[in-house]
Design an enzyme around this catalytic site. Structure first.
Site, PDB file in Angstrom:
ATOM      1  N   GLU A  49      61.987  21.429  67.298  1.00 12.45           N
ATOM      2  CA  GLU A  49      60.591  21.895  66.882  1.00 12.45           C
ATOM      3  C   GLU A  49      59.544  22.686  67.952  1.00 12.45           C
ATOM      4  OE1 GLU A  49      56.753  19.629  64.680  1.00 12.45           O
ATOM      5  OE2 GLU A  49      58.337  18.805  65.277  1.00 12.45           O
ATOM      6  N   ASN A 196      57.545  19.946  54.814  1.00  7.74           N
ATOM      7  CA  ASN A 196      58.030  18.603  55.807  1.00  7.74           C
ATOM      8  C   ASN A 196      57.137  17.578  55.704  1.00  7.74           C
ATOM      9  OD1 ASN A 196      59.372  17.409  58.530  1.00  7.74           O
ATOM     10  ND2 ASN A 196      57.055  17.654  58.760  1.00  7.74           N
ATOM     11  N   GLU A 197      57.541  16.448  55.774  1.00 14.75           N
ATOM     12  CA  GLU A 197      56.675  15.192  55.365  1.00 14.75           C
ATOM     13  C   GLU A 197      55.147  15.575  54.644  1.00 14.75           C
ATOM     14  OE1 GLU A 197      55.839  13.597  59.432  1.00 14.75           O
ATOM     15  OE2 GLU A 197      57.912  12.834  59.424  1.00 14.75           O
ATOM     16  N   TYR A 260      62.115   6.355  62.297  1.00 14.57           N
ATOM     17  CA  TYR A 260      62.163   6.301  63.618  1.00 14.57           C
ATOM     18  C   TYR A 260      62.375   4.787  64.253  1.00 14.57           C
ATOM     19  CZ  TYR A 260      61.168  11.300  64.291  1.00 14.57           C
ATOM     20  OH  TYR A 260      61.013  12.631  64.184  1.00 14.57           O
ATOM     21  N   GLU A 315      65.191  13.636  60.350  1.00 13.52           N
ATOM     22  CA  GLU A 315      64.501  12.906  61.580  1.00 13.52           C
ATOM     23  C   GLU A 315      64.833  11.627  61.759  1.00 13.52           C
ATOM     24  OE1 GLU A 315      60.527  13.783  62.291  1.00 13.52           O
ATOM     25  OE2 GLU A 315      60.632  15.768  61.004  1.00 13.52           O
ATOM     26  N   GLN A 364      64.558  14.940  69.178  1.00 14.52           N
ATOM     27  CA  GLN A 364      64.907  16.263  69.077  1.00 14.52           C
ATOM     28  C   GLN A 364      65.810  16.570  70.038  1.00 14.52           C
ATOM     29  OE1 GLN A 364      61.478  18.610  68.896  1.00 14.52           O
ATOM     30  NE2 GLN A 364      60.202  17.239  67.081  1.00 14.52           N
TER      31      GLN A 364
END
Length: 511
Positions: A49, A196-197, A260, A315, A364
């Site tokens: 990103e 995204n999201e 996460y 992610e 990432q």
């Protein structure tokens, strides 16, 4: 009478010891007759990103840099990622994707407009790294590009034009513009994220609203492409339900999932100076991935029993506080043996659910969150996570060997987790690989592997471990943690005995 009681007590003691011995035995058993599937190489994907020093200063240093580069991309980074067998790379976000307008990043670099990255540090970017730079870099890496389209602030026409610009080989306004900018042949980008999201930074949408937008955007995206919907935030199972129920299968190739391993979003803890309690909580969150995959997959199975739509975990990884003295918006954190445990355990989960999980992206790649590479000037450091990904690359496109596993507990206070996780596969040359993780912070784990009808003549392996969970590779000690040959496994007919050190990752090769 006294002697009789001694016999009884001795018998009870022996029974207790025997029970403890049974409880102390971890077992992994092959299920060779169970249905098998391919472990898609794209499970081992990565994420880049426009965030902190992931792109600028990480991948890209510009073609005038003294650091050896190919068209501005660091040669040492390219070599390291190729060695790790990176299969795909997601770009340009993340939250950044829904503020990114791709036409700002094409054409002569000195004529590209600058933008402010409002999501990550409010830094000004000059757009010197754009579509051509990214897609040409992916060719250098031997990795498939995964482009995240702007649905939050972009238009249907903008995304449709991007598809035509990158993929159409004939004559059209966008392919003519591509040729004007120096690229004759299209790149043929297969993977496309539709926002995204969308539930958060991508627009704070309701799933019902996003479904309508998704259907609209994908209708105008022409060509043989793999369309990935913006999926759920961790355990938001309703989001998956609404998407699967209301998007026709003809428009839906994959649904994303983000999760996460965070101790607490308000108190993430230090990346290096962490306690065992914090380590345990991180691993609890990492292992929760198995529950997430099972429950989201069960919803998908209701509407798609043939499993045509992939679950794309694009992610995942550990998220801690940034390192002291760094920009809090850059998300730079160190990478310890804890991160190796997160990586190994999570990849085992993905392998074992590869019937539905067919793509994933660690967050990432460089200098951000659970990165595989850290850079500082002309120095490049490979993290413990890098070495796990490299060790596990043997599973890419191999045939899954289903297993039954029984594990001892790793306990902290009155909480417990399974100490051992595993996955196994057979590659195209008939070589079997078994990946094993012991997350226990203190105890070695002895494991008996029963390969059933499979028999082997030789065994070898590698192990990643260290003296402390908090150990890491630094810019001054870049080789503090590296895989070494593993000597803790013995083979006897169809049985393998393994002794895993505390907090270690082992990959065995059987021939």
């Amino acid at each position: 009478m006294k002697k009789k009681y001694q016999y009884i007590r001795t018998g009870i003691l022996g029974l207790l010891l025997s029970t403890q011995a049974i409880q102390a035995q971890n077992t992994v058993t092959f299920k060779p007759d169970a249905p098998t599937q391919t472990i898609n190489r794209n499970i081992y994907g990565h994420f880049a990103e426009h965030l902190g020093n992931c792109i600028y200063g990480g991948f890209y240093v510009g073609d005038t840099s003294h650091i050896p580069n190919t068209n501005g991309v660091r040669k040492d980074v390219i070599a390291a990622l190729r060695k790790m067998k990176i299969p795909n790379l997601r770009w340009p976000g993340g939250c950044f994707a829904d503020t990114y307008h791709w036409k700002d990043g094409i054409g002569p670099k000195d004529k590209r407009p600058t933008i402010v990255n409002t999501w990550w540090g409010n830094v000004t970017e000059n757009n010197s790294f754009g579509t051509h730079d990214f897609l040409n870099m992916c060719e250098e890496l031997g990795a498939e590009p995964y482009l995240s389209g702007n649905v939050g602030s972009g238009t249907v026409q903008e995304l449709a034009d991007w598809v035509q610009y990158t993929n159409f080989g004939g004559k059209s306004p966008m392919s003519d513009l591509r040729r004007q900018n120096g690229r004759d042949e299209p790149w043929k980008v297969r993977f496309w994220g539709i926002g995204n999201e969308a539930w958060g930074c991508g627009g704070n949408m309701r799933p019902e609203y996003y479904v309508d937008l998704y259907r609209k955007f994908t209708t105008f995206m022409q060509g043989h492409i793999f369309r990935i919907a913006s999926g759920a935030n961790s355990s938001d199972y309703n989001w998956t339900e609404v998407l699967m129920k209301n998007i026709p299968g003809s428009l839906l190739d994959g649904i994303a999932l983000h999760h996460y391993s965070v101790i607490d979003w308000n108190r993430k803890g230090d990346a290096v100076d962490f306690t065992e309690e914090q380590y345990f909580t991180t691993m609890k969150q990492a292992l929760f991935m198995d529950t997430l995959v099972r429950k989201h997959a069960a919803i998908m199975d209701k509407y798609d029993p043939a499993k045509k739509t992939a679950l794309v975990v694009d992610e995942w990884g550990g998220w801690y506080n940034v390192e002291g003295g760094t920009n809090p918006g850059f998300l730079f954190q160190q990478n310890t043996m804890r991160d190796a445990m997160v990586a190994g355990s999570t990849l085992n989960i993905f392998n074992n659910h590869s019937d539905r999980v067919r793509m994933a992206n660690l967050a990432q790649a460089i200098n951000v969150l659970q990165s595989v590479i850290l850079t500082k000037g002309d120095i490049m450091v490979l993290t413990p996570t890098y070495y796990v990904m490299e060790m596990y690359s043997v599973h890419q496109d191999a045939t899954l060997i289903p297993i039954d596993i029984h594990s001892n507990d790793y306990t902290f206070g009155n909480q417990k987790l399974s100490a051992v996780s595993a996955s196994a596969s057979k590659d195209k040359n008939g070589v079997t690989h078994i990946s094993l993780v012991n997350i226990d912070a203190h105890k070695a784990q002895e494991i008996t592997l029963d390969t059933r009808s499979e028999s082997y003549k030789s065994i070898s392996g590698s192990v990643l471990t260290s003296a402390k969970l908090q150990d890491y590779n630094s810019f001054t000690k870049p080789d503090n943690i590296k895989p070494v040959d593993f000597k803790g496994a013995t083979l006897k007919k169809n049985t393998i005995s393994v002794k895993l050190p505390p907090f270690s990752v082992v990959v065995l090769e059987l021939k």
